[in-house]
Design a protein around this motif. Structure first.
Motif, PDB file in Angstrom:
ATOM      1  N   THR A 198       1.919   1.274  -0.885  1.00 18.70           N
ATOM      2  CA  THR A 198       1.006   0.140  -0.725  1.00 18.70           C
ATOM      3  C   THR A 198      -0.440   0.613  -0.576  1.00 18.70           C
ATOM      4  O   THR A 198      -1.323   0.134  -1.283  1.00 18.70           O
ATOM      5  N   PHE A 199      -0.668   1.557   0.338  1.00 23.78           N
ATOM      6  CA  PHE A 199      -2.053   1.876   0.676  1.00 23.78           C
ATOM      7  C   PHE A 199      -2.696   2.855  -0.290  1.00 23.78           C
ATOM      8  O   PHE A 199      -3.915   2.908  -0.383  1.00 23.78           O
ATOM      9  N   VAL A 201      -3.289  -1.131  -2.994  1.00 21.00           N
ATOM     10  CA  VAL A 201      -4.488  -1.731  -2.408  1.00 21.00           C
ATOM     11  C   VAL A 201      -5.749  -1.197  -3.087  1.00 21.00           C
ATOM     12  O   VAL A 201      -5.862  -0.009  -3.327  1.00 21.00           O
ATOM     13  N   GLU A 225       5.358  -7.314  -5.591  1.00 15.15           N
ATOM     14  CA  GLU A 225       4.124  -6.541  -5.358  1.00 15.15           C
ATOM     15  C   GLU A 225       3.489  -6.134  -6.690  1.00 15.15           C
ATOM     16  O   GLU A 225       2.270  -6.227  -6.861  1.00 15.15           O
ATOM     17  N   ARG A 234      -9.797  -9.878  -3.823  1.00 16.11           N
ATOM     18  CA  ARG A 234      -9.295  -8.581  -3.364  1.00 16.11           C
ATOM     19  C   ARG A 234      -8.739  -8.640  -1.933  1.00 16.11           C
ATOM     20  O   ARG A 234      -7.635  -8.160  -1.673  1.00 16.11           O
ATOM     21  N   THR A 235      -9.509  -9.234  -1.017  1.00 21.74           N
ATOM     22  CA  THR A 235      -9.080  -9.274   0.385  1.00 21.74           C
ATOM     23  C   THR A 235      -7.781 -10.054   0.532  1.00 21.74           C
ATOM     24  O   THR A 235      -6.846  -9.613   1.216  1.00 21.74           O
ATOM     25  N   ARG A 279      -5.531 -10.585  -1.816  1.00 27.04           N
ATOM     26  CA  ARG A 279      -4.472  -9.827  -2.466  1.00 27.04           C
ATOM     27  C   ARG A 279      -3.964  -8.714  -1.544  1.00 27.04           C
ATOM     28  O   ARG A 279      -2.764  -8.522  -1.363  1.00 27.04           O
ATOM     29  N   ASN A 280      -4.907  -7.985  -0.930  1.00 27.52           N
ATOM     30  CA  ASN A 280      -4.514  -6.898  -0.038  1.00 27.52           C
ATOM     31  C   ASN A 280      -3.759  -7.406   1.189  1.00 27.52           C
ATOM     32  O   ASN A 280      -2.847  -6.738   1.671  1.00 27.52           O
ATOM     33  N   SER A 281      -4.127  -8.602   1.676  1.00 25.86           N
ATOM     34  CA  SER A 281      -3.398  -9.178   2.811  1.00 25.86           C
ATOM     35  C   SER A 281      -1.952  -9.453   2.419  1.00 25.86           C
ATOM     36  O   SER A 281      -1.035  -9.188   3.214  1.00 25.86           O
ATOM     37  N   PHE A 311      -0.271  -7.844   0.149  1.00 30.50           N
ATOM     38  CA  PHE A 311       0.389  -6.530   0.068  1.00 30.50           C
ATOM     39  C   PHE A 311       0.829  -6.050   1.446  1.00 30.50           C
ATOM     40  O   PHE A 311       1.937  -5.544   1.616  1.00 30.50           O
ATOM     41  N   ILE A 312      -0.044  -6.202   2.426  1.00 29.87           N
ATOM     42  CA  ILE A 312       0.266  -5.695   3.767  1.00 29.87           C
ATOM     43  C   ILE A 312       1.431  -6.482   4.376  1.00 29.87           C
ATOM     44  O   ILE A 312       2.354  -5.898   4.950  1.00 29.87           O
TER      45      ILE A 312
END
Lengths: 258, 117
Positions: free
Chosen positions: A253-254, A258, B38, B51-52, B54-56, B58-59
């Motif tokens: 993920t990271f 991301v 994912e 982006r923000t 999308r990344n949330s 993912f997390i």
């Protein structure tokens, strides 16, 4: 000390019962209902989680310190001024040279590791049933998937270090191909450093896991666990193996998404 | 199930039970589907403005995957409550560490970029 030196029972202790205390934390118990070995494996994994947590935290901090590419992905170019978009770096696949296949190979690696986790848990399940043949079968599959993952990692590193034909024009006018610890064609030097350290540290864990599994397979074949009456060792190595899979989930993920 | 390992029982050949692997494959498919989602998001949501968000996603999906791996494969969900908390509380501190240092990183980056302007 004004009071008597003889040990007289106080009012509180005279009512003390001789019956043993049997509460969960009064001793002679297993409050966690887990064996010593499994508990220690959990604590080791917790400490290991902190190590990997430190790596990923360092990654997050360094990445946020660097600039972000503000344009759309198709306009992206490699530069030390901004952090690279992972899918532009990791877009190769063995045997398909020059094709842009973003994240395809890392998807395969992720699947291999998830599969290995499944075969590992199947080995643990077979151990609970004292099914020696099944334990052997699933351990061998896990070793196979682990070795496949390590080979993929080796290819990934070779590809990353070698780079592509285009390379990147550096400030001194030279062209940089691939990556080393000091400079790379993808972006800031720390990007490659973090790639080497994080995936390298994870790969070392997978390698240790494969070694443990090979030893475990030999011990199973020799009947060590059968004689012992339980396959707890398979469970403990299983815990370690799943943890390695878990770390990959976070690295994936990271580092790649991301 | 955690009691299995501690129960000593003499091995009697021929009493091998039938495998019970339904839950393992169920967990496997959950992990595969989350990973597939994912990937779909990685290629569907490419706009820099998202982006923000999308990344949330993912997390959240990563933590969900971690829950299934640790809970089912590592069996933590079925351990005693005290063991679960022993593992989870220290791990939760890592979340704070990540948030603190990512903020720190942004701040350093901003300071450096304004240094000469």
């Amino acid at each position: 000390m004004a009071h008597s030196t003889t040990l007289e029972p106080t009012a509180a202790t005279t009512t003390y019962s001789d019956a043993p205390r049997t509460g969960t934390w009064d001793g002679g118990n297993e409050p966690f209902k887990a064996s010593y070995g499994k508990l220690m494996m959990w604590f080791f994994l917790l400490s290991d989680a902190f190590t990997f947590g430190a790596f990923l935290t360092a990654y997050g901090m360094i990445r946020h310190k660097h600039g972000v590419f503000t344009g759309t992905a198709d306009k992206f170019f490699f530069s030390t001024a901004h952090w690279p978009i992972p899918e532009k770096v990791f877009n190769g696949f063995p045997g398909l040279h020059g094709m842009d296949l973003p994240l395809a190979f890392v998807a395969l690696m992720t699947m291999i590791l998830i599969f290995s986790s499944v075969t590992m848990v199947l080995a643990v399940e077979a151990g609970h049933r004292m099914d020696k043949a099944d334990v052997q079968k699933w351990l061998l599959w896990t070793i196979l998937f682990g070795a496949m993952f390590l080979s993929s990692q080796a290819w990934e590193w070779t590809h990353f270090i070698g780079g592509d034909e285009k390379g990147t024009l550096m400030a001194d006018g030279s062209r940089m191909f691939g990556a080393n610890l000091a400079v790379n064609q993808y972006g800031p030097p720390l990007f490659a450093d973090l790639f080497f350290f994080i995936t390298g540290f994870h790969g070392t864990h997978v390698f240790s896991g494969v070694c443990l599994l090979v030893w475990c397979f030999i011990a199973t074949t020799n009947g060590t666990f059968e004689k012992r009456g339980h396959y707890e060792m398979v469970e403990k190595i299983g815990l370690y193996w799943h943890f390695v899979d878990l770390v990959w989930v976070f690295v994936f993920t990271f580092f790649y998404l991301v | 199930m955690s009691a299995h390992a501690t129960t000593e029982h003499a091995y009697i050949p021929g009493e091998i039970a039938k495998p019970n692997t339904g839950w393992i494959w169920k967990t496997f498919w959950v992990l595969v589907i989350i990973t597939a989602v994912e990937f779909a998001i990685a290629f569907a949501m490419t706009s820099p403005g998202l982006r923000t968000f999308r990344n949330s996603i993912f997390i959240v999906l990563t933590i969900l995957k971690a829950f299934f791996i640790v809970g089912e494969f590592m069996h933590l969900k079925h351990e005693t409550k005290s063991l679960i908390w022993t593992i989870l509380i220290p791990t939760a501190l890592l979340v704070w560490l990540v948030v603190a240092l990512v903020t720190e990183g942004s701040s350093i980056g901003e300071t450096l970029s304004h240094m000469f302007s």
